[in-house]
Design a protein around this motif. Structure first.
Motif, PDB file in Angstrom:
ATOM      1  N   UNK A 122      -9.420  -8.738  53.767  1.00 52.39           N
ATOM      2  CA  UNK A 122     -10.357  -9.862  53.769  1.00 52.39           C
ATOM      3  C   UNK A 122     -10.342 -10.641  52.460  1.00 52.39           C
ATOM      4  N   UNK A 123      -9.947 -10.002  51.365  1.00 53.21           N
ATOM      5  CA  UNK A 123      -9.941 -10.668  50.064  1.00 53.21           C
ATOM      6  C   UNK A 123      -9.187 -12.000  50.057  1.00 53.21           C
ATOM      7  N   UNK A 179     -17.245 -11.078  60.337  1.00 53.58           N
ATOM      8  CA  UNK A 179     -16.780 -10.544  61.624  1.00 53.58           C
ATOM      9  C   UNK A 179     -15.558  -9.636  61.463  1.00 53.58           C
ATOM     10  N   UNK A 180     -14.473 -10.109  60.822  1.00 57.76           N
ATOM     11  CA  UNK A 180     -13.323  -9.208  60.657  1.00 57.76           C
ATOM     12  C   UNK A 180     -13.612  -8.045  59.719  1.00 57.76           C
ATOM     13  N   UNK A 192     -18.092 -20.104  57.110  1.00 60.23           N
ATOM     14  CA  UNK A 192     -17.394 -19.198  56.174  1.00 60.23           C
ATOM     15  C   UNK A 192     -17.984 -17.807  56.137  1.00 60.23           C
ATOM     16  N   UNK A 193     -19.284 -17.689  56.417  1.00 56.94           N
ATOM     17  CA  UNK A 193     -19.918 -16.360  56.449  1.00 56.94           C
ATOM     18  C   UNK A 193     -19.377 -15.557  57.630  1.00 56.94           C
ATOM     19  N   UNK A 194     -19.252 -16.194  58.787  1.00 56.88           N
ATOM     20  CA  UNK A 194     -18.733 -15.512  59.966  1.00 56.88           C
ATOM     21  C   UNK A 194     -17.257 -15.169  59.820  1.00 56.88           C
ATOM     22  N   UNK A 195     -16.480 -16.077  59.210  1.00 58.35           N
ATOM     23  CA  UNK A 195     -15.043 -15.858  59.055  1.00 58.35           C
ATOM     24  C   UNK A 195     -14.760 -14.582  58.277  1.00 58.35           C
ATOM     25  N   UNK A 196     -15.643 -14.244  57.335  1.00 59.97           N
ATOM     26  CA  UNK A 196     -15.453 -13.034  56.545  1.00 59.97           C
ATOM     27  C   UNK A 196     -16.138 -11.816  57.160  1.00 59.97           C
ATOM     28  N   UNK A 252     -14.095  -4.073  68.407  1.00 62.24           N
ATOM     29  CA  UNK A 252     -14.800  -5.172  69.067  1.00 62.24           C
ATOM     30  C   UNK A 252     -16.306  -5.064  68.872  1.00 62.24           C
ATOM     31  N   UNK A 253     -16.835  -3.859  68.964  1.00 60.43           N
ATOM     32  CA  UNK A 253     -18.273  -3.659  68.769  1.00 60.43           C
ATOM     33  C   UNK A 253     -18.689  -4.036  67.355  1.00 60.43           C
ATOM     34  N   UNK A 254     -17.857  -3.677  66.377  1.00 67.22           N
ATOM     35  CA  UNK A 254     -18.154  -4.029  64.989  1.00 67.22           C
ATOM     36  C   UNK A 254     -18.133  -5.522  64.760  1.00 67.22           C
ATOM     37  N   UNK A 255     -17.154  -6.208  65.346  1.00 65.35           N
ATOM     38  CA  UNK A 255     -17.044  -7.661  65.177  1.00 65.35           C
ATOM     39  C   UNK A 255     -18.229  -8.379  65.816  1.00 65.35           C
TER      40      UNK A 255
END
Length: 311
Positions: free
Chosen positions: A33-34, A284-285, A278-282, A240-243
């Protein structure tokens, strides 16, 4: 028959093995993610100069960090020259001109903080969950909420003074003696409580996130197991559950994130523009990678322990 009620719980994993699994997940999440945040900060730097003494928020997928800007020039990783037209263009140009390792240039100063915080958080959650289930029963639906809140409360409380010290060390090159003097002076002037100055706004955001994340994660994972007749959740079910649970918690707690940013602005004088995308982009994964790796590690140790017991 409910598959969730029949499937065996991973209960013979030791706390040390939980620590190893969470540590592995934290490192893997940070590595993956970095680059997203490195690119985002480089894009911000070309539009708004990061002058000495100012701060910016850096997130490696696991936690926020305040980074104090250093002296003028392009030596710092976030001040390297280059004009980028967008996220994809930045990725391609950084790799072509600076090498692929540059995408992880912001990792070292923050990984030291992210790994212990994540280890404390995940290990405490599992230990508390096991304790509460032994007292209240397996089917008590509020256990993930209580365990998530207490685990996050503990992790934030332990890490908060270290984050303050680490941020101070970034502002200039401190020797250990100078750092000791700084801490001693701060404690004598403002008391021990001053070392937790960023504690309250961090809890304001992270505790509600943790409560919603774990409740929805357990709920979604159980639903997948029931839907597909699984006795043990697969890697993709956990992923998937985590995302999904991380995305939902990120949307709901966005106002708390804004409040945290505003409070820290008064303390540290940095500029930050918050929005949901940008919050979701980081998040979720990051949530997907972390929890699926952690669960995979626990399942691995569970299998090893079971085989040893049968010998």
């Amino acid at each position: 028959m409910d598959p969730e009620s029949e499937r065996p719980r991973i209960c013979n994993v030791t706390p040390f093995q939980q620590i190893v699994a969470s540590c592995t997940g934290a490192i893997l999440t940070s590595l993956m993610v970095t680059p997203l945040d490195v690119v985002k900060i480089r894009l911000q730097a070309q539009n708004n100069q990061f002058s000495k003494g100012k701060c910016f928020v850096y997130n490696n997928g696991l936690m926020d960090h305040l980074c104090i800007c250093e002296e003028e020039g392009n030596k710092a990783w976030y001040k390297k020259p280059g004009y980028f037209r967008g996220t994809l263009d930045a990725f391609l140009k950084i790799i072509r001109n600076e090498g692929i390792k540059s995408l992880w240039s912001g990792l070292p100063p923050t990984l030291v903080m992210a790994v212990p915080a994540t280890v404390i958080y995940f290990t405490c959650y599992d230990q508390l969950t096991a304790l509460l289930k032994s007292k209240l029963g397996e089917n008590e639906r509020h256990i993930p909420i209580v365990a998530g809140i207490v685990a996050r409360f503990g992790a934030v409380t332990v890490i908060s003074p270290l984050e303050l010290i680490r941020t101070k060390m970034q502002s200039k090159r401190f020797s250990y003696n100078e750092l000791h003097q700084f801490v001693s002076k701060k404690v004598s002037k403002d008391g021990w409580i001053s070392l937790w100055s960023g504690w309250a706004p961090t809890l304001l955001r992270d505790v509600p996130f943790s409560a919603m994340y774990w409740y929805n994660y357990e709920l979604i994972r159980k639903w997948f197991c029931q839907k597909y007749g699984l006795y043990e959740p697969t890697f993709m079910v956990n992923f998937t559950s985590g995302a999904l649970s991380g995305s939902f918690a990120a949307v709901v707690t966005l106002p708390f994130d804004v409040v945290k940013t505003q409070k820290q602005t008064h303390l540290w004088m940095y500029e930050s523009h918050k929005s949901l995308t940008p919050r979701l982009i980081k998040i979720a994964p990051a949530c997907a990678i972390m929890i699926s790796t952690y669960e995979f590690g626990k399942a691995f140790f569970h299998k090893q322990n079971t085989q040893k017991q049968q010998l």
